[in-house]
Design an enzyme around this catalytic site. Structure first.
Site, mmCIF file in Angstrom:
data_model
loop_
_atom_site.group_PDB
_atom_site.id
_atom_site.type_symbol
_atom_site.label_atom_id
_atom_site.label_comp_id
_atom_site.label_asym_id
_atom_site.label_seq_id
_atom_site.Cartn_x
_atom_site.Cartn_y
_atom_site.Cartn_z
ATOM 1 N N CYS A 135 9.154 7.071 10.541
ATOM 2 C CA CYS A 135 7.438 6.786 10.286
ATOM 3 C C CYS A 135 7.742 5.620 8.977
ATOM 4 O O CYS A 135 8.425 5.276 8.402
ATOM 5 C CB CYS A 135 7.857 8.368 8.918
ATOM 6 S SG CYS A 135 6.340 8.060 8.094
ATOM 7 N N CYS A 158 -0.816 2.266 -2.011
ATOM 8 C CA CYS A 158 -2.071 2.407 -1.785
ATOM 9 C C CYS A 158 -2.857 3.242 -3.103
ATOM 10 O O CYS A 158 -2.221 3.365 -4.155
ATOM 11 C CB CYS A 158 -0.901 4.339 -1.508
ATOM 12 S SG CYS A 158 -3.117 5.492 -0.273
ATOM 13 N N CYS A 200 8.147 13.964 3.228
ATOM 14 C CA CYS A 200 6.747 13.727 2.595
ATOM 15 C C CYS A 200 5.944 13.215 1.833
ATOM 16 O O CYS A 200 6.306 14.188 0.824
ATOM 17 C CB CYS A 200 5.625 14.671 3.776
ATOM 18 S SG CYS A 200 5.957 14.743 5.590
ATOM 19 N N GLU A 213 9.021 1.141 2.614
ATOM 20 C CA GLU A 213 10.427 2.109 3.038
ATOM 21 C C GLU A 213 9.433 2.257 4.403
ATOM 22 O O GLU A 213 8.669 2.755 5.268
ATOM 23 C CB GLU A 213 10.796 3.010 2.463
ATOM 24 C CG GLU A 213 10.801 3.438 1.265
ATOM 25 C CD GLU A 213 10.451 4.076 -0.218
ATOM 26 O OE1 GLU A 213 12.231 4.435 -0.788
ATOM 27 O OE2 GLU A 213 10.214 6.035 -0.086
ATOM 28 N N CYS A 250 1.087 12.952 -4.562
ATOM 29 C CA CYS A 250 1.650 11.955 -3.435
ATOM 30 C C CYS A 250 2.440 10.788 -4.585
ATOM 31 O O CYS A 250 1.407 9.778 -4.556
ATOM 32 C CB CYS A 250 0.716 11.925 -2.224
ATOM 33 S SG CYS A 250 1.458 10.522 -1.658
ATOM 34 N N CYS A 277 -3.335 10.211 -4.241
ATOM 35 C CA CYS A 277 -3.579 11.654 -4.221
ATOM 36 C C CYS A 277 -2.605 12.280 -5.126
ATOM 37 O O CYS A 277 -1.287 11.809 -5.735
ATOM 38 C CB CYS A 277 -3.139 11.875 -2.867
ATOM 39 S SG CYS A 277 -4.209 11.364 -1.359
#
Ligand code: SAH
Length: 347
Positions: free
Chosen positions: A106, A113, A335, A93, A120, A117
């Site tokens: 962005c 990933c 975010c 994305e 996230c 975290c």
């Protein structure tokens, strides 16, 4: 025959070298860059000022890959999220953020990933793979083609950890920055990292004025490790010292991102701890309002009052601080929300 490669994976120098080794003139690389990144053409045949012989060689060796955009979600606030399907069907994305007259995109650097975290969405499905240079660059080109908008700023704050894909990210930045490429100034390009120390060290030595943002989110190891597993590998003190070196050697400011989480990291004591940790070098703190990502974590955004007090303490301690209000919440584009909500898409 060897498999054709995406020409967008090559930096200007590499393309020049490839051309000259085949007997073509090196200035042709600049012309090709112009067609690819300024005219945004989709085939070599459209590069009308190149000799026929060069065109057929380009066609023989390279492709101009494009990503399939399978969904665009528009937010009420003017930002938009783009879901792209890569050649191997992986999904990434990118988000276009409209702010007065400046547009920021962005972009993602990885599929998934490694770091997971707590707050996230990007790490939840695990790590799949690094994006290729061409796939990073193509996010910017695709969004420009689709929206016809100019892009002024680039932030590596989409999916993934840019410093875990260092080479491809840096090559994409060279292309984005090149005046023959997209011609976006280095100071308009931001790398955001969860704190990969070797990446920050390499960036310190890198001869470009790229902006550095570090996701700190806590002022002590215990809290930070609970929120960010990466802290076990790269603990807080070492991380902050590495940032200090960066600021000193590069004479540049570092931005620390600090997610405001109710009862986790938003107390008066933690505001003072944070101030002590970073007050003696050139930094800026960006307080981020937490965007809830699922029902599995018990994390909640801090209240307005806690945020105001936290901000006040930093200010009193002489630490420059701003509050970042995320855009695109209604479309899961804010975010930490990327990779959220795929199941709702139909295509
Ligand atoms: N891996 C890089 C870049 C991606 S995240 C990094 O960690 O910096 C970009 C920013 O969004 C980071 O500061 C990250 O901590 C923040 N973020 C992640 N999840 C969030 C959430 N749910 N709400 C608000 N911000 C979040």
């Amino acid at each position: 025959m060897e498999k054709k490669i995406d020409i967008k994976g090559l930096g200007l120098k590499e393309l020049e070298e490839k051309l000259t080794s085949e007997g073509f003139q090196s200035f042709r690389a600049r012309q090709i860059f112009h067609w690819l990144y300024q005219q945004k053409v989709s085939s070599f045949q459209k590069m009308t000022n190149l000799p026929k012989k060069l065109l057929s060689w380009l066609d023989f060796v390279f492709t101009i890959e494009q990503m399939k955009c399978i969904k665009i979600l528009k937010s009420r606030d003017g930002s938009a999220k783009f879901l792209f399907q890569l050649n191997d069907d992986q999904l990434i994305e990118s988000v276009l953020i409209r702010n007065k007259k400046r547009n920021t995109i962005c972009i993602s650097s990885q599929v998934g990933c490694l770091w997971n975290c707590l707050f996230c969405a990007s790490g939840k499905g695990g790590f799949k793979r690094n994006l290729l240079t061409g796939e990073i660059v193509e996010q910017v080109l695709s969004v420009q083609r689709l929206t016809r908008e100019n892009i002024h700023n680039i932030v590596f704050m989409g999916m993934g950890e840019p410093f875990n894909n260092y080479n491809n990210v840096m090559k994409s930045i060279q292309i984005i920055n090149s005046k023959h490429g997209m011609d976006i100034g280095a100071r308009k390009i931001t790398i955001s990292t969860c704190g990969i120390i070797p990446g920050i060290v390499k960036l310190t030595e890198y001869p470009m004025q790229i902006e550095l943002s570090v996701s700190l989110h806590a002022a002590d190891d215990k809290t930070r490790s609970a929120l960010m597993p990466v802290n076990h590998k790269y603990p807080l003190k070492e991380l902050v010292n590495t940032c200090k070196q960066y600021v000193r050697k590069k004479n540049r400011q570092v931005t620390f991102e600090y997610l405001m989480l109710k009862g986790m990291n938003d107390s008066v004591e933690q505001a003072n701890k944070l101030s002590r940790l970073i007050m003696d070098f050139d930094v800026k703190v960006n307080l981020i309002i937490y965007n809830p990502i699922d029902n599995q974590t018990n994390l909640l955004p801090s209240g307005e009052e806690e945020i105001a007090i936290f901000q006040k303490i930093l200010k009193e301690n002489g630490v420059p601080v701003t509050i970042r209000y995320s855009k695109g919440q209604d479309i899961n584009a804010a975010c930490g929300q990327l990779r959220n909500g795929y199941i709702d898409y139909t295509w």
